[in-house]
Design a protein around this motif. Sequence first.
Motif, PDB file in Angstrom:
ATOM      1  N   GLN A   1      -7.112  64.969   8.819  1.00 14.72           N
ATOM      2  CA  GLN A   1      -7.999  66.128   8.850  1.00 14.72           C
ATOM      3  C   GLN A   1      -9.440  65.736   8.543  1.00 14.72           C
ATOM      4  N   ALA A   2      -9.606  64.811   7.606  1.00 11.30           N
ATOM      5  CA  ALA A   2     -10.956  64.394   7.220  1.00 11.30           C
ATOM      6  C   ALA A   2     -11.639  63.604   8.328  1.00 11.30           C
ATOM      7  N   LEU A   3     -10.907  62.732   8.995  1.00  9.88           N
ATOM      8  CA  LEU A   3     -11.515  61.852   9.994  1.00  9.88           C
ATOM      9  C   LEU A   3     -11.502  62.445  11.399  1.00  9.88           C
ATOM     10  N   ASP A   4     -10.611  63.377  11.656  1.00 10.93           N
ATOM     11  CA  ASP A   4     -10.512  63.973  12.994  1.00 10.93           C
ATOM     12  C   ASP A   4     -10.250  65.469  12.866  1.00 10.93           C
ATOM     13  N   PRO A   5     -11.219  66.222  12.356  1.00  8.96           N
ATOM     14  CA  PRO A   5     -10.984  67.647  12.066  1.00  8.96           C
ATOM     15  C   PRO A   5     -10.643  68.471  13.299  1.00  8.96           C
ATOM     16  N   GLN A   6     -11.098  68.051  14.488  1.00  8.61           N
ATOM     17  CA  GLN A   6     -10.753  68.790  15.703  1.00  8.61           C
ATOM     18  C   GLN A   6      -9.385  68.398  16.259  1.00  8.61           C
ATOM     19  N   GLN A   7      -8.746  67.385  15.655  1.00 12.84           N
ATOM     20  CA  GLN A   7      -7.428  66.921  16.116  1.00 12.84           C
ATOM     21  C   GLN A   7      -7.473  66.494  17.584  1.00 12.84           C
ATOM     22  N   LEU A   8      -8.494  65.709  17.929  1.00 13.26           N
ATOM     23  CA  LEU A   8      -8.685  65.318  19.323  1.00 13.26           C
ATOM     24  C   LEU A   8      -8.277  63.878  19.613  1.00 13.26           C
ATOM     25  N   LEU A   9      -8.064  63.058  18.576  1.00 15.03           N
ATOM     26  CA  LEU A   9      -7.699  61.656  18.798  1.00 15.03           C
ATOM     27  C   LEU A   9      -6.180  61.503  18.787  1.00 15.03           C
TER      28      LEU A   9
END
Length: 478
Positions: free
Chosen positions: A455-463
């Motif tokens: 969540q911290a590194l990819d808050p949009q959940q796109l990776l």
Amino acid sequence: MQTQLIAALQRIVGDNNVLVGDATADYVTDWRQRTHGQALCVVRPGSTQQVAEVVQACAQAQVAIVPQGGNTGLVEGSIPQATGEQVVLSLRRMAAVRAIDPHNMTITVEAGVVLQNLQKTVDEAGFLFPLSLGAEGSCTIGGNLATNAGGTQVVRYGNARDLCLGLEVVTADGQVWEGLHGLRKDNTGYDLRNLFIGSEGTLGIITAATLRMFPQPAAQLTAWTAVASLEAANALLALAHTQLGAALTGFEVMNQQALQLVDKHYPHLRVPMWQQTPFCVLLEASDSESESHARAAFERLLEAAMEQELVVDAIIAENLKQAHDLWHIRESITLAQAAEGVNVKHDVSLPVSRIPAFVAQTDAALQALVPGIRLVNFGHLGDGNLHYNTQAPEGSDAAAFVAQFEDAVGEVVYQAVHQHGGSISAEHGIGALKRDKLPHYKSPVALELMQRIKQALDPQQLLNPHRVLRSRASGGEG
């Protein structure tokens, strides 16, 4: 919106490097040909700056990205879902060697460098890069690091994580972390490098790496032994550690069923001793002094093993061709399984001491579940990694066996792995294939911490969404 994104990606990398429709076929099917996805497009950047701009464009459009190297993974972690809404970001064009530092014994390469090409480059520079695995002719170093690949020499050199000193990573918002130092000591805060290694492209996109090189050994010898049991193989491993020390670079175990399949489908390989005992062991030793010194040490080891009745029979390769032929037998097990028909694979790790009990318990449970099931067990016993695979009973329909029993077989295997203190993934990763299994065998605290990092590194959940962890937005479990 999708048309606008494709146009934006074409401006970044050029029209020829944005593939759509039928041109994406090689990028949307997994290596085992079991799962077929569909991509909005495949984009092939040629530089880190282009990767960053691609990520920024996708983030702005809120379109998910699936990073991909050689697409040789076995857990469906590098292909898009079937929705046709995800962008596959292929790093194959980024295949440059940026620098070799012989005094620091490091090499800096881009993520798309094929492992075999890296091995050759390092060899020509007078050094050794020890990562070695079956797919080395097509897998890329970015994928190796993203999955923390293992291979046949982990017992001496460690996994991909242990071979990496620095990374360059594009983050989920398109920033570039430049961490390509070649330092062996750096205590300035959190270890970001190891966070990204093994994250399967879910936290950031590895674009380059600084890797360790090692001195080339003066000699490398291979031996093939027949052993009566896994307990004997374990005792042989302990003896090899004692007598060879750091010279022991490989220790592979193969059961009789695995070698029988190789003998059946590749008789020209002339598998030695496979009918004599339930298991054979392949050992490799590297010596910094000379071949005669290495051979003397190997002979002392095997003599002691014979005296202790750990080994029934043994041969030492007389030359490089014989050594290659012995390793080729080991590497052909997977191909022989495929030739026999579709099968159920498990990549597990356990404490070495627990492997004999695990195999005995699980073999018995599966024979009770599916009478006649063929158990094809082999792997890197030296580091506790076992490829515990199953094949349909002789003469039965392989596809029907997989369809009917794959889940039940997996439950038996994973429950036993958990009971014996092991891991359901040793070197292949979690991907999509094992994602829903993970909550049953991973600590809830560990899963929660992993979710917070994601969540911290990819808050949009796109990776690489829906890989490793189930997206919280989907309402699924950790």
